[in-house]
Design a protein around this motif. Structure first.
Motif, PDB file in Angstrom:
ATOM      1  N   ARG A  21      45.131  31.891  42.826  1.00 39.37           N
ATOM      2  CA  ARG A  21      43.781  32.184  42.386  1.00 39.37           C
ATOM      3  C   ARG A  21      42.771  31.386  43.201  1.00 39.37           C
ATOM      4  N   ASP A  22      41.657  32.022  43.514  1.00 47.49           N
ATOM      5  CA  ASP A  22      40.500  31.328  44.078  1.00 47.49           C
ATOM      6  C   ASP A  22      39.248  32.097  43.651  1.00 47.49           C
ATOM      7  N   LYS A  23      38.131  31.846  44.289  1.00 43.89           N
ATOM      8  CA  LYS A  23      36.875  32.488  43.873  1.00 43.89           C
ATOM      9  C   LYS A  23      36.905  33.995  44.078  1.00 43.89           C
ATOM     10  N   SER A  24      37.820  34.470  44.933  1.00 44.11           N
ATOM     11  CA  SER A  24      37.855  35.904  45.219  1.00 44.11           C
ATOM     12  C   SER A  24      38.678  36.683  44.198  1.00 44.11           C
ATOM     13  N   THR A  25      39.462  36.014  43.399  1.00 40.65           N
ATOM     14  CA  THR A  25      40.322  36.706  42.447  1.00 40.65           C
ATOM     15  C   THR A  25      39.573  36.959  41.134  1.00 40.65           C
ATOM     16  N   PRO A  55      38.359  36.867  37.432  1.00 43.50           N
ATOM     17  CA  PRO A  55      38.285  35.741  36.485  1.00 43.50           C
ATOM     18  C   PRO A  55      39.308  35.906  35.364  1.00 43.50           C
ATOM     19  N   VAL A 102      47.314  32.684  47.189  1.00 46.37           N
ATOM     20  CA  VAL A 102      46.268  33.652  46.875  1.00 46.37           C
ATOM     21  C   VAL A 102      46.571  34.973  47.582  1.00 46.37           C
TER      22      VAL A 102
END
Length: 417
Positions: A239-243, A245, A348
């Motif tokens: 997970r990161d900001k692109s995945t 929420p 990710v």
């Protein structure tokens, strides 16, 4: 006890008898040694002496399980172990399973290899966990291998392979660090290839679920599909900001898992950090070993607080006795340290393409929602079961068997196996 010391005599024509029904057995016989469980009389006598000389702790409430294993339960279990439990009878029953030992990556790996009966059996490796053993699969082996003789369709037959994890049961314990679930998956792939199975299915719960996931992640070309009845606690999709929420359901799961770890996770923290300290006690005291294992069977099974409603006492004592007689408790605990050092965490965007099926039993340890698992795995079947807990093969063998059959049924084809 040295597992090699339990090897017994096997009829010289054993392989010839089975070869007529099982094309791959010749290769298995050339590379594997038939195995018979036989615990020395002296070991049984030593166990009985230790049970007779048990020292009991004090307890505020002898019947309560709030502080750990109930004192009154354990005294009753001790009496049964001494006066009614018949290890030789359990040993003889287990020896009806076709067992072998193969040396893979320097380790003697014990396994059951039950040929399937049907038009085109699918190879299937079943992996147990802790505090279980290969004996956990005893009831589902015939259901999977010979469905026609057990009320099912012969077309659902499997060639069933049930290995004992390294350092569990009658498999050799690793002599050096580094044998994690990922390494065990590589050992399983070599074992299955040695039996003539280049493509096969996998199934597991507990640690076996982690090994099965690593099989699909590391060797997707070898896996037809994977069925799980548990999602490993270390499973973490990348997970990161692109995945996407976290959903409310996923957040609730993570909160539930954290609460479980705080209230019930001391055993795992100890086994993953200082396993040898605990192993001194459990290797010296059969009562201590039984208390450590019985508490988990009660807490994790669908028993309503009455352990024997889900797990018969002789079944429990067979499992505990395997840990005791094998002398492998230290290695079995230490696997938790290896699992902690190499969790099932994904990068990710990483997603395993092998088809997965998941059966969710209501009294299982905290299980993530389907959306959480689908972030990293190709889930094609997800079933919420009506009853059962962590030890599905023991508690609900028929229901688990039918789920395994149903999941793999559409994956059966000449191109797939």
């Amino acid at each position: 006890m040295d597992p090699a010391a339990t090897l017994g005599a096997v009829p010289a024509d054993w392989c010839a008898v089975l070869r007529s029904d099982f094309d791959n057995l010749r290769e298995a016989c050339m590379e594997s040694r038939p195995f018979t469980i036989h615990v020395a009389d002296e070991a049984i006598e030593d166990l009985h002496r230790r049970l007779w000389n048990s020292h009991w702790p004090g307890s505020i409430d002898a019947d309560s399980w709030e502080d750990g294993t109930s004192l009154s339960f354990l005294k009753r279990l001790r009496d049964h172990w001494l006066h009614q439990f018949d290890w030789r009878m359990q040993e003889g029953r287990l020896n009806r399973l076709p067992q072998y030992v193969s040396t893979i990556r320097g380790l003697g790996i014990h396994f059951v290899h039950q040929p399937g009966v049907g038009p085109a059996p699918m190879p299937l490796v079943l992996t147990h966990g802790w505090p279980g053993s290969f004996a956990e699969m005893e009831r589902i082996i015939p259901l999977l291998a010979d469905p026609g003789a057990n009320g099912g369709d012969p077309g659902d037959a499997f060639h069933v392979v049930v290995p004992s994890l390294p350092g569990y049961g009658f498999s050799q314990a690793p002599a050096a660090p580094g044998v994690s679930a990922r390494e065990i998956a590589a050992i399983w792939r070599e074992l299955m290839a040695g039996l003539g199975y280049d493509r096969f299915a996998a199934q597991g719960g507990d640690i076996g679920a982690g090994v099965s996931c690593w099989l699909a992640r590391s060797f997707p070309e070898s896996l037809v599909g994977v069925h799980l009845n548990y999602i490993p606690g270390s499973f973490r999709p990348g997970r990161d900001k692109s995945t996407a929420p976290l959903s409310a359901e996923e957040t609730a799961f993570l909160d539930k898992a954290a609460a479980f770890a705080a209230a019930e996770g001391a055993y795992a923290a100890l086994q993953a950090t200082k396993p040898l300290t605990l192993a001194f006690a459990l290797s010296d005291s059969p009562i201590g070993l039984a208390a450590w294992i019985a508490e988990k069977f009660r807490a994790w099974s669908d028993c309503g607080g009455e352990l024997e409603r889900a797990i018969p006492i002789d079944t429990l004592l067979t499992d505990v006795s395997i840990y005791w007689f094998s002398g492998n408790i230290s290695a079995s605990l230490r696997l938790y340290k290896e699992l902690r050092s190499q969790p099932l965490a994904f990068e990710v965007g990483e997603r395993v393409g092998v088809p997965f099926g998941v059966s969710v039993f209501p009294r299982e340890l905290p299980m993530p929602p389907r959306s959480w698992v689908e972030r990293a795995l190709n889930v094609v079947r997800w079933t919420c079961m009506p009853a059962g807990g962590h030890f599905a093969a023991l508690e609900q063998p028929e229901a688990l068997t039918e789920e395994i059959r149903a999941f793999f049924r559409p994956l059966r084809s000449r191109d797939n196996v």
